[in-house]
Design an enzyme around this catalytic site. Sequence first.
Site, PDB file in Angstrom:
ATOM      1  CE  LYS A 163      -0.579   4.781  12.378  1.00  0.00           C
ATOM      2  NZ  LYS A 163       0.682   4.297  12.967  1.00  0.00           N
TER       3      LYS A 163
ATOM      4  CB  SER B 208      -3.372  -6.150   7.918  1.00  0.00           C
ATOM      5  OG  SER B 208      -4.113  -5.209   8.670  1.00  0.00           O
ATOM      6  CG  ASN B 209      -6.387  -8.061   2.957  1.00  0.00           C
ATOM      7  OD1 ASN B 209      -5.167  -7.930   2.801  1.00  0.00           O
ATOM      8  ND2 ASN B 209      -7.202  -8.337   1.964  1.00  0.00           N
TER       9      ASN B 209
ATOM     10  N   GLY C 104      -7.309  -2.345   6.454  1.00  0.00           N
ATOM     11  CA  GLY C 104      -7.647  -1.651   5.214  1.00  0.00           C
ATOM     12  C   GLY C 104      -9.159  -1.604   4.987  1.00  0.00           C
TER      13      GLY C 104
ATOM     14  CD  GLU D 253      -1.880  -1.602  -3.551  1.00  0.00           C
ATOM     15  OE1 GLU D 253      -2.033  -2.834  -3.671  1.00  0.00           O
ATOM     16  OE2 GLU D 253      -2.494  -0.784  -4.235  1.00  0.00           O
TER      17      GLU D 253
ATOM     18  CB  CYS E 128       2.351  -6.724  -0.085  1.00  0.00           C
ATOM     19  SG  CYS E 128       2.941  -5.386  -1.086  1.00  0.00           S
TER      20      CYS E 128
ATOM     21  CD  GLU F 263       0.340 -10.539   3.169  1.00  0.00           C
ATOM     22  OE1 GLU F 263      -0.422  -9.897   3.907  1.00  0.00           O
ATOM     23  OE2 GLU F 263       0.937 -10.040   2.197  1.00  0.00           O
TER      24      GLU F 263
HETATM   25  N1  LIG Z   1       0.632  -5.013   2.179  1.00  0.00           N
HETATM   26  C1  LIG Z   1       1.691  -4.817   2.917  1.00  0.00           C
HETATM   27  O1  LIG Z   1       2.693  -4.346   2.443  1.00  0.00           O
HETATM   28  C2  LIG Z   1       1.637  -5.127   4.364  1.00  0.00           C
HETATM   29  C3  LIG Z   1       0.900  -6.184   4.822  1.00  0.00           C
HETATM   30  N2  LIG Z   1       0.883  -6.443   6.157  1.00  0.00           N
HETATM   31  C4  LIG Z   1       0.124  -7.639   6.606  1.00  0.00           C
HETATM   32  O2  LIG Z   1      -0.513  -7.338   7.817  1.00  0.00           O
HETATM   33  C5  LIG Z   1      -0.063  -8.219   8.849  1.00  0.00           C
HETATM   34  C6  LIG Z   1      -0.043  -7.490  10.168  1.00  0.00           C
HETATM   35  O3  LIG Z   1       0.896  -6.421  10.142  1.00  0.00           O
HETATM   36  P1  LIG Z   1       0.566  -5.082  10.919  1.00  0.00           P
HETATM   37  O4  LIG Z   1       1.741  -4.234  11.042  1.00  0.00           O
HETATM   38  O5  LIG Z   1      -0.109  -5.431  12.203  1.00  0.00           O
HETATM   39  O6  LIG Z   1      -0.450  -4.373   9.884  1.00  0.00           O
HETATM   40  P2  LIG Z   1      -1.492  -3.235  10.154  1.00  0.00           P
HETATM   41  O7  LIG Z   1      -2.434  -3.197   9.023  1.00  0.00           O
HETATM   42  O8  LIG Z   1      -2.022  -3.343  11.523  1.00  0.00           O
HETATM   43  O9  LIG Z   1      -0.581  -1.903  10.138  1.00  0.00           O
HETATM   44  C7  LIG Z   1      -0.374  -1.093   9.019  1.00  0.00           C
HETATM   45  C8  LIG Z   1      -0.559   0.381   9.405  1.00  0.00           C
HETATM   46  O10 LIG Z   1      -1.908   0.585   9.843  1.00  0.00           O
HETATM   47  C9  LIG Z   1      -1.929   1.159  11.144  1.00  0.00           C
HETATM   48  N3  LIG Z   1      -3.119   0.704  11.856  1.00  0.00           N
HETATM   49  C10 LIG Z   1      -3.251  -0.369  12.692  1.00  0.00           C
HETATM   50  N4  LIG Z   1      -4.518  -0.456  13.139  1.00  0.00           N
HETATM   51  C11 LIG Z   1      -5.204   0.562  12.573  1.00  0.00           C
HETATM   52  C12 LIG Z   1      -6.553   0.994  12.639  1.00  0.00           C
HETATM   53  N5  LIG Z   1      -7.466   0.344  13.364  1.00  0.00           N
HETATM   54  N6  LIG Z   1      -6.920   2.084  11.919  1.00  0.00           N
HETATM   55  C13 LIG Z   1      -6.021   2.711  11.160  1.00  0.00           C
HETATM   56  N7  LIG Z   1      -4.720   2.373  11.061  1.00  0.00           N
HETATM   57  C14 LIG Z   1      -4.316   1.304  11.762  1.00  0.00           C
HETATM   58  C15 LIG Z   1      -0.627   0.691  11.757  1.00  0.00           C
HETATM   59  O11 LIG Z   1      -0.268   1.513  12.856  1.00  0.00           O
HETATM   60  C16 LIG Z   1       0.311   0.823  10.575  1.00  0.00           C
HETATM   61  O12 LIG Z   1       0.685   2.171  10.409  1.00  0.00           O
HETATM   62  C17 LIG Z   1       1.272  -8.728   8.359  1.00  0.00           C
HETATM   63  O13 LIG Z   1       1.588  -9.947   8.912  1.00  0.00           O
HETATM   64  C18 LIG Z   1       1.050  -8.806   6.882  1.00  0.00           C
HETATM   65  O14 LIG Z   1       0.397  -9.998   6.549  1.00  0.00           O
HETATM   66  C19 LIG Z   1       1.565  -5.659   7.031  1.00  0.00           C
HETATM   67  C20 LIG Z   1       2.313  -4.616   6.630  1.00  0.00           C
HETATM   68  C21 LIG Z   1       2.438  -4.284   5.234  1.00  0.00           C
HETATM   69  O1  LIG Z   2       8.158  -5.392  -4.044  1.00  0.00           O
HETATM   70  C1  LIG Z   2       8.306  -4.206  -3.801  1.00  0.00           C
HETATM   71  O2  LIG Z   2       9.274  -3.559  -4.212  1.00  0.00           O
HETATM   72  C2  LIG Z   2       7.269  -3.439  -3.035  1.00  0.00           C
HETATM   73  C3  LIG Z   2       6.498  -4.301  -2.123  1.00  0.00           C
HETATM   74  C4  LIG Z   2       5.454  -3.577  -1.378  1.00  0.00           C
HETATM   75  O3  LIG Z   2       4.907  -2.618  -1.818  1.00  0.00           O
HETATM   76  C5  LIG Z   2       5.050  -4.031  -0.047  1.00  0.00           C
HETATM   77  O4  LIG Z   2       5.523  -5.055   0.410  1.00  0.00           O
HETATM   78  O5  LIG Z   2       4.235  -3.335   0.586  1.00  0.00           O
END
Ligand SMILES: NC(=O)C1=CN([C@@H]2O[C@H](COP(=O)(O)OP(=O)(O)OC[C@H]3O[C@@H](n4cnc5c(N)ncnc54)[C@H](O)[C@@H]3O)[C@@H](O)[C@H]2O)C=CC1
Ligand SMILES: O=C(O)CCC(=O)C(=O)O
Length: 486
Positions: free
Chosen positions: A180, A234-235, A238, A255, A289, A389
């Site tokens: 997804k 997001s945390n 997750g 992650e 991230c 973050e």
């Molecule tokens: N570690 C990383 O690489 C990432 C961190 N983030 C952080 O999260 C913040 C918010 O971004 P979002 O896109 O809203 O993150 P999010 O955690 O809501 O979305 C990530 C994935 O989880 C899915 N998702 C959303 N709600 C869910 C639920 N209740 N159960 C299962 N899956 C669900 C989303 O559709 C997407 O595929 C960002 O501002 C950033 O701080 C966001 C994206 C990547």
């Molecule tokens: O720094 C990278 O190449 C990967 C970063 C990453 O995994 C993320 O932002 O989710």
Amino acid sequence: MTTITKTKTYLNYINGEWIVSESGETAESKNPANKDEVVGLYQLSSSKDFNQAATSARKAQKAWRKLAGNVRGDYLLKAAAILEERIEDIATAMTKEMGKTFAEAKGETARGVAILRYYAGEGMRPVGDVIPSTDSDALMFTTRVPLGVVGVITPWNFPVAIPMWKMAPALIYGNAVVIKPASETAITCAKVIECLHDAGIPAGVINMVTGSGSLIGTEMVNHPEIDAITFTGSNTVGKQLAQTAISRGIKYQLEMGGKNPVIVANDADLDLAVEATISGGLKSSGQKCTATSRVIVQQEVYDQFKEKLLEKVAAITVGDGMEEGTWMGPSASENQLNTVLSAIAKGKSEGANLLFGGEKVEKEGLNGYYVEPTVFENVSSTMTLAREEIFGPVLALMKVKTIEEALELANDSEYGLSASIFTTKISNMLSFINEMDAGLVRINAESAGVELQAPFGGMKQSSSHSREQGQAAKEFYTAIKTVFVK
Ligand SMILES: NC(=O)C1=CN([C@@H]2O[C@H](COP(=O)(O)OP(=O)(O)OC[C@H]3O[C@@H](n4cnc5c(N)ncnc54)[C@H](O)[C@@H]3O)[C@@H](O)[C@H]2O)C=CC1
Ligand SMILES: O=C(O)CCC(=O)C(=O)O
């Protein structure tokens, strides 16, 4: 003459076929660089769609796991060749859906190709050990078996690399997959899945269901046909997923966020440190991230570093990632832009000193979610700017006297994903390697930039303490079986 262009509708991929959602509903994927541009439509799927995908995956996995590893590897190699042929098209979709520059999007797609090739080779590498038994007539060894059906939930910030570094190892070790993707980049994901489909991967081994995270993601983690969940995002989300996974007794991997520091020591090559801080903190508009967000500088070089940094930041060109000459694209969505602007407002109200940027970019011809590269100083460790973050192009400068103080400040975070130091002194490097609480520590290199053949993951709140990529992926996507033969 008026040209009418029809917006393309992308479908779910279930059991080897492209099909519409039974909900009959779709949503628009929009270009953050141009609010009026619809990149395409994706399916707003229902529980029924997900159930169909999970059931197909379960059925297909039975035959897939029985194939020899090199045969599974051949499919990945074919997919890699197809993805490579389509780099321009897929990178265009990526830039249009989430805003990173076309050059970065091409680089990421090429990384996807390399990931597929790396894991294709895994099909022929050893998976176990022979362990001496206390019974001299017996043979004891370990082997590894797939988990079954893996649910994959991915974010929008690396819409090719992250799905690939989750799906490729899942597949090579004999699992089937239901993915997804984030809605923001559902079309890029569909194009990636098309490559796997065109490589001839058997029907049902890979399935993609797009739509609401809360609906499909929740369905996924609760579904009896899903044996493991891998998530990046997001945390908050997750941790919710982890709770359900624990209650169901399934394997999970998370992650999540980072609040990554760079330490600039007084013996550092300052030009290098400035380049890396800008690249690590502001490329992809800070939406990684692993992005650098806290810049901890020793006082002897603070003013010089700041001056050089501000000079380079002022030269950054913000614009549509598809335009040549753009260094930094927009935030990925209106939501993301608002998060960044509110973090900036908090920074000001909490007393940090804004040195550069801080505003939306309102320029003739720009019609997207643009924000200026932003630099604050006088940021203390209790301020939101130093703790949360932001996922935006915002750097927080912090001045310290000693390396010990720098390390203490760097570790003063709930996160521990990546960290870097700029120094020429071996004793500083060693202290950093030993004492920095982060899964990825980089010396004289920016905090972002993950290599696909090495383990990747964070300490503290940044991950579920597992690692992805490289050989570490084997730990998640397989279960060890100890065999005793007599
Ligand atoms: N570690 C990383 O690489 C990432 C961190 N983030 C952080 O999260 C913040 C918010 O971004 P979002 O896109 O809203 O993150 P999010 O955690 O809501 O979305 C990530 C994935 O989880 C899915 N998702 C959303 N709600 C869910 C639920 N209740 N159960 C299962 N899956 C669900 C989303 O559709 C997407 O595929 C960002 O501002 C950033 O701080 C966001 C994206 C990547
Ligand atoms: O720094 C990278 O190449 C990967 C970063 C990453 O995994 C993320 O932002 O989710």
